[in-house]
Design an enzyme around this catalytic site. Structure first.
Site, short mmCIF file in Angstrom:
data_model
loop_
_atom_site.label_atom_id
_atom_site.label_comp_id
_atom_site.label_asym_id
_atom_site.label_seq_id
_atom_site.Cartn_x
_atom_site.Cartn_y
_atom_site.Cartn_z
N HIS A 155 0.84 -1.20 0.00
CA HIS A 155 0.00 0.00 0.00
C HIS A 155 0.88 1.25 0.00
CE1 HIS A 155 -3.28 -2.72 1.19
NE2 HIS A 155 -4.09 -1.78 0.74
N LYS A 159 -0.64 4.74 4.62
CA LYS A 159 -1.48 3.78 5.34
C LYS A 159 -0.90 3.53 6.73
CE LYS A 159 -3.92 -0.62 4.84
NZ LYS A 159 -5.21 -0.01 5.21
#
EC number: 1.17.1.8
Length: 269
Positions: A155, A159
Site C-alpha cells: 500500500h 497507510k
C-alpha cells in the site's frame, strides 16, 4: 433513493465516496463530516469534491445532520467509527464500515450493535477482492494441507495499519477453510535466524511505498510448483462504488451483521 452520509468526506477515500454516491442513480448525498479541527468544516461538499455545488456543507459531527441521511459510510479510524456507531444506534441509522485496525474488543462492540441496527463491515469493498476471498477458500481446501502459504500486500506510504485489513481477510478465509483460527497460525514478521517454517503457518509480508493503492497476493507454494492469487487495485473508485452498492443494499435489510459476501450474493459459490 437512499440518502448517504460520508464520514471523513474531505479525505482521499471520502472524496471518492462522495463522487460515487453522486454518480449512482439509486443514492443521493445527504451529509458529510470532517474532524472538528479541520479548516474545511463549513465548505460545500460538492465544490470540495469536484461535482459542483450541492448545498450541503461539511459538519464536524453527523449528529448535526441526522435527519438528512439513512446510512453512514465510514472509512475513517476506529475511534471515529465507534462514535458514529453510537450515533447510528441512538437514531436508528444504518452503517457501512470500511475502517480497519479494530481491536477484538472494538469488533465485539460493533457486532453487539448489529443486534439493533443493520451493519455491513468488510476489509475491502471491491467486487474483485471479495471474489478472491472465495477463490482462496477453495484453494485452501485443495492445497492447504501440503503447501506453504504466504500473503504479501503493498500500500501507499500513508497507510497507518499493517497488515492491511484485506490481507487479514485473506488469511482468515484460508485459515477458516482449513479449520483453523488465523490467530493460531499467523506469522506477521520474520527477522534473524527463524528456523525452518512450520507447515501450518500463514506468513504475512507488508510493503509501504509511494502511492500504491492496494496490491495483495496469496501464495500456495509446493516443491516444483506455486499458485498465486493476486488482486491489484488501480483506482480508489473501485472501493467507493462497492461501498455505495453496500449502502443501497443495506437500506433494505433488517438489523444484523453483514459482509460484502452477503451484499454480492457470494455465499452459495
Amino acid at each position: 433513493m437512499v440518502r448517504i452520509a460520508i464520514a471523513g468526506a474531505a479525505g482521499r477515500m471520502g472524496r471518492n465516496l462522495v463522487k460515487a454516491t453522486h454518480q449512482n442513480p439509486l443514492s443521493e448525498l445527504g451529509a458529510g463530516s470532517e474532524r472538528p479541527e479541520s479548516s474545511l468544516v463549513g465548505v460545500d461538499i460538492g465544490e470540495l469534491c469536484g461535482i459542483g455545488k450541492q448545498g450541503i456543507v461539511l459538519v464536524d459531527n453527523l449528529e448535526q445532520a441526522v435527519e438528512q441521511f439513512d446510512v453512514i459510510i465510514d472509512f475513517t479510524a476506529p475511534a471515529s467509527t465507534l462514535a458514529n456507531l453510537a450515533l447510528c444506534e441512538q437514531h436508528g441509522k444504518k452503517l457501512v464500515i470500511g475502517t480497519t485496525g479494530f481491536t477484538d474488543a472494538q469488533r465485539q462492540t460493533i457486532e453487539q450493535a448489529a443486534k439493533k441496527i443493520p451493519i455491513v463491515m468488510a476489509p475491502n469493498y471491491s467486487v474483485g477482492v471479495n471474489l478472491v476471498f472465495k477463490l482462496l477458500e477453495k484453494a485452501a481446501k485443495v492445497m492447504g494441507d501440503y503447501c506453504d502459504i504466504e500473503i504479501i500486500e503493498a500500500h501507499h506510504r500513508h497507510k497507518v495499519d499493517a497488515p492491511s485489513g484485506t490481507a487479514i481477510g485473506m488469511g482468515e478465509a484460508i485459515a477458516h477453510a482449513m479449520g483453523n483460527q488465523l490467530s493460531d497460525v499467523a506469522v506477521y514478521a520474520r527477522e534473524g535466524i527463524t528456523g525452518e517454517r512450520s507447515r501450518n503457518e500463514i506468513g504475512f509480508a507488508t510493503i509501504r511505498a509511494g502511492d500504491i493503492i492496494g496490491e495483495h497476493t496469496a501464495m500456495f507454494a509446493d516443491i516444483g510448483e506455486r499458485v498465486e492469487i493476486t488482486h491489484k487495485a488501480t483506482d480508489r473508485m473501485t472501493f467507493a462504488n462497492g461501498a455505495v452498492k453496500a449502502a443501497i443494499w443495506l437500506a433494505e435489510q433488517p438489523a444484523g451483521f453483514y459482509t460484502m459476501t452477503d451484499v454480492l450474493g457470494l455465499n452459495d459459490l
